[in-house]
Design an enzyme around this catalytic site. Structure first.
Site, short mmCIF file in Angstrom:
data_model
loop_
_atom_site.label_atom_id
_atom_site.label_comp_id
_atom_site.label_asym_id
_atom_site.label_seq_id
_atom_site.Cartn_x
_atom_site.Cartn_y
_atom_site.Cartn_z
N GLY A 127 0.83 -1.21 0.00
CA GLY A 127 0.00 0.00 0.00
C GLY A 127 0.86 1.26 0.00
O GLY A 127 1.61 1.52 -0.94
N ILE A 129 3.45 1.94 1.83
CA ILE A 129 4.86 1.77 2.24
C ILE A 129 5.75 1.81 0.99
O ILE A 129 5.54 1.04 0.07
CB ILE A 129 5.10 0.40 2.92
CG1 ILE A 129 4.12 0.17 4.06
CG2 ILE A 129 6.54 0.27 3.39
CD1 ILE A 129 4.18 -1.24 4.63
N GLY A 180 -14.64 -2.91 6.92
CA GLY A 180 -14.27 -2.64 5.53
C GLY A 180 -12.86 -3.07 5.18
O GLY A 180 -12.37 -2.78 4.09
N LYS A 198 2.19 -10.77 -3.71
CA LYS A 198 3.12 -9.71 -3.28
C LYS A 198 4.55 -10.26 -3.11
O LYS A 198 5.51 -9.61 -3.49
CB LYS A 198 2.60 -9.08 -1.99
CG LYS A 198 1.33 -8.24 -2.25
CD LYS A 198 0.65 -7.86 -0.97
CE LYS A 198 -0.57 -6.99 -1.20
NZ LYS A 198 -1.40 -6.84 0.01
N GLY A 295 -5.66 0.33 2.07
CA GLY A 295 -6.50 1.51 2.30
C GLY A 295 -6.44 2.46 1.13
O GLY A 295 -5.45 2.51 0.39
N1 HSE Z 1 -6.54 -6.97 0.77
C1 HSE Z 1 -5.25 -6.40 0.84
C2 HSE Z 1 -4.77 -6.39 2.31
C3 HSE Z 1 -5.29 -5.01 0.27
O1 HSE Z 1 -5.58 -6.64 3.19
O2 HSE Z 1 -3.60 -6.18 2.56
C4 HSE Z 1 -3.97 -4.42 -0.09
O3 HSE Z 1 -3.28 -5.14 -1.07
#
Ligand code: HSE
Length: 405
Positions: A127, A129, A180, A198, A295
Site C-alpha cells: 500500500g 509503504i 471494511g 506480493k 486503504g
Molecule cells: N486486501 C489487501 C490487504 C489489500 O488486506 O492487505 C492491499 O493489497
C-alpha cells in the site's frame, strides 16, 4: 500540465482522483497533474467527476494529451490488454494491480522499454509503504539474500484480534468485514493468495526473474484456531501470516504460510492492518519497511508518487525483470514445527518421542498433546510428520505451524 486517465473508479482509483484533484504539484514536480478521463462501466451521476467518466477505452487510448494511464481495475482481464495497448500507444502505465504485476510483469515491463515509456507499480505491494522503489534503487548496491514480510493487512488484523481480544477466527473475520478491511468474499486474503502475489513481485524484483506465482507453496490462516494462538502465547511466540523468499543458487525458495515467531522478532510487534517487510541485503544486512499496507489514500499516494517519478525522471530507470525464474522447495535450512494432537496421553507422548526424539512439550488442556519438534532438515521433518499421521491418523493432528528460530 501532465494529463492522466484513471481506469477503474473503485477504492484506489477514487483515492487517486481525490489526491490529484486536491493537490498542487508545481513546487515538487514543476508542473501540475490533472485527471482528464476516468474509465468505468458503472455510472456515477452524483460524482463531481461525472462529466469525465467514460466507458469507452478507445477514447482514452486515442487521446494524445493523456500521457499516463493509471490502472486500478484489478484482475488480469481486461487490465492486461488495456495496459499493453496503452504502452504500445506510447503512454506510461502506473498500477496498483498486484495480480497483473505478479503474473505479467515481465512482458509489461519489456513492452514499456520497447516503447520508451514506464510501467510502475509501487502501490502493488505494501500500500503506502515505499518498497518497490527502495528495493530497486536505494538497495541497488546489494545482492538481496532474502525477503520476509507481513504483506496482508486484513489477515494481520484478524490474527491481532485473535491474539489481543481472544476472538475466534470467524468473529475476527466478521469484524474485519464490518470495518471494511476484508472483502465480502475474503478468500484472496485469508487463503494467502494476496500475500503470494506480493512475495512473487518482491522476489522477481530482488532476484531478477519472474516466478510462477501459482507454483509458490501458499497456506492461509483459515485453519488457525484460538487454541493455537494461546499455545503460541504460552511459549512467548505469536502467529503471523508470512510471505518469504530466499535466493538459493540460481533458484528461489518462496513460501506463504502462518509462522510462529518469537516475541522479540521484529515482525512480531506488527499489529492490526499494518504491514512490514524485512529485506536482507549483502551490504546493509536487515532493513525493515513498515506502514499501512492497504486503504484508499495510502495506496493512492503510492500511485501518485509513481506518476511524479515518471514526470521527474523523464520515463527512464524503471524496474525490470525477465521471464524464467525457477523455484525450489528446499530452503536448505532446518525447520521446527509446533504440532497439536488430539487424545494426548502417555501412549501419544511415547509415539511422539519415538518419531521426533526430544521435543519441547507445551502445557496443554486435557486430551491434547502439544509440542515443538527439534530442528530437522526439511525432508526429515516431512518424513516425521508422515509417520505421526500414520501412527495417530491424520484427523487427530489438530494443528501444525512452522516455528521460526
Ligand atoms: N486486501 C489487501 C490487504 C489489500 O488486506 O492487505 C492491499 O493489497
Amino acid at each position: 500540465m501532465t494529463k492522466v486517465a484513471v481506469l477503474g473508479f473503485g477504492t484506489v482509483g477514487s483515492g487517486v482522483v481525490e489526491i490529484i484533484s486536491g493537490s498542487s504539484f508545481i513546487d515538487k514536480v514543476g508542473k501540475e497533474l490533472s485527471v482528464k478521463a476516468i474509465l468505468d462501466i458503472r455510472q456515477f451521476p452524483e460524482s463531481p467527476f461525472a462529466d469525465i467518466i467514460t466507458n469507452d477505452y478507445e477514447k482514452i487510448l486515442g487521446d494524445d494529451e493523456i500521457e499516463i494511464v493509471i490502472e486500478t481495475m484489478g484482475g488480469i482481464d481486461p487490465a492486461f490488454d488495456f495496459s499493453m495497448r496503452a504502452l504500445k500507444a506510447g503512454k506510461s502505465v502506473v498500477t496498483s494491480n498486484k495480480e497483473l504485476v505478479a503474473k505479467k510483469g515481465a512482458i509489461l515491463m519489456k513492452t514499456a522499454r520497447e516503447n520508451g515509456v514506464s510501467y510502475l507499480f509501487e502501490a502493488s505491494v505494501g500500500g503506502g509503504i515505499p518498497i518497490i522503489n527502495p528495493l530497486h534503487n536505494c538497495l541497488a548496491a546489494n545482492e538481496i539474500n532474502s525477503i520476509m514480510g507481513i504483506l496482508n493487512g486484513t489477515t494481520n488484523y484478524i490474527l491481532t484480534q485473535m491474539i489481543k481480544k481472544g476472538r475466534s477466527f470467524d468473529e475476527a473475520l466478521a469484524d474485519a468485514q464490518q470495518k471494511g478491511y476484508a472483502e465480502k468474499n475474503p478468500a484472496a486474503d485469508v487463503e494467502g493468495h494476496d500475500t503470494c502475489r506480493k512475495i512473487a513481485i518482491l522476489s522477481a524484483l530482488a532476484y531478477g526473474k519472474q516466478l510462477d506465482s501459482d507454483a509458490i507453496h501458499t497456506e492461509g490462516i483459515t485453519n488457525i484456531t484460538l487454541k493455537d494462538v494461546e499455545y503460541a502465547e504460552s511459549i512467548d511466540h505469536c502467529i503471523k501470516l508470512i510471505g518469504r523468499s530466499k535466493k538459493i543458487g540460481d533458484k528461489v525458495y518462496a513460501k506463504v504460510s502462518p509462522l510462529m515467531l518469537p516475541k522479540d522478532h521484529p515482525l512480531s510487534g506488527v499489529e492490526d492492518v499494518f504491514n512490514a517487510i524485512l529485506v536482507n541485503g549483502s551490504a546493509t544486512g536487515d532493513v525493515m519497511f513498515y506502514g499501512r499496507g492497504a486503504g484508499k489514500l495510502p495506496t493512492a499516494s503510492a500511485v501518485v508518487a509513481d506518476c511524479i517519478d515518471i514526470i521527474k525522471h523523464n520515463k527512464t530507470g524503471a524496474p525490470f525483470w525477465t521471464e524464467g525464474g525457477e523455484l525450489t522447495s528446499d530452503s536448505g535450512e532446518d525447520v521446527k514445527y509446533y504440532i497439536r494432537i488430539k487424545n494426548g496421553n502417555q501412549r501419544t507422548e511415547n509415539g511422539v518421542s519415538a518419531v521426533f526424539g526430544k521435543v519441547r512439550w507445551i502445557e496443554s488442556c486435557a486430551g491434547e498433546a502439544v509440542f515443538v519438534t527439534p530442528p530437522l532438515a526439511q525432508a526429515e521433518m516431512a518424513a516425521g510428520i508422515k509417520k505421526l499421521e500414520s501412527l495417530f491418523g491424520r484427523d487427530k493432528i489438530l494443528g501444525m505451524i512452522e516455528v521460526l528460530f
